[in-house]
Design a protein around this motif. Sequence first.
Motif: not given
Length: 144
Positions: A143-144, A52, A73, A85
Motif C-alpha cells: 500500500r502506498r 493504491n 514497510t 510502501v
Amino acid sequence: MNIWRIINPIVAFISRSPIHFLVSSQILVTQFNGRKSGKTYRVPLSYHSNNNTYTCVTLRSNLWWKNLIGLETTNIWLKGKLTNVQVELEYKNDEVVKTNLRHLISGNAIDAFFAKVKLNKDGSPDKQGLDDAAKLHAVLKFRR
C-alpha cells in the motif's frame, strides 16, 4: 536448473529501466534485504491493483517472502520508480488467500496458469482449483 534464476533478474532489470513500460502494467518488483544475509533481493511479481493497493501472490514454499514477515514497510519498483510502501502478508487464513487469489487470476490466463488454477469459459476460476491453490499460496499486499 531453475529457469526463474535467469528470468527474474532480467525482468527486475527491465522494471527498473527506461523500458519498464514493457512489463509495468502487470509486474512490480519487491526489493528488500535478507534478514540474515543483509543482501538486497529483487523479486518480480504479477499484481492486481485497487486504488493504491497492489496485491500479489507467491507459493508458500518459496522462502524469499518470509524476509518480509514483521516488516511494516518495504520498497517496490512500480512503473520504473522505487516506492516505499506498507506491506501486509497473509499466509495462515486460506479463505483470505482464496479471495485475493480470485481477484488476481479472474480473467487473467497467465496468472491462473502460474497458480495452477483452470479458468472457466467465462474467465472465472475453477472452484476446486482455487480452493487447492489457496492452501499453497501467500498473499502480499503493498500500500502506498
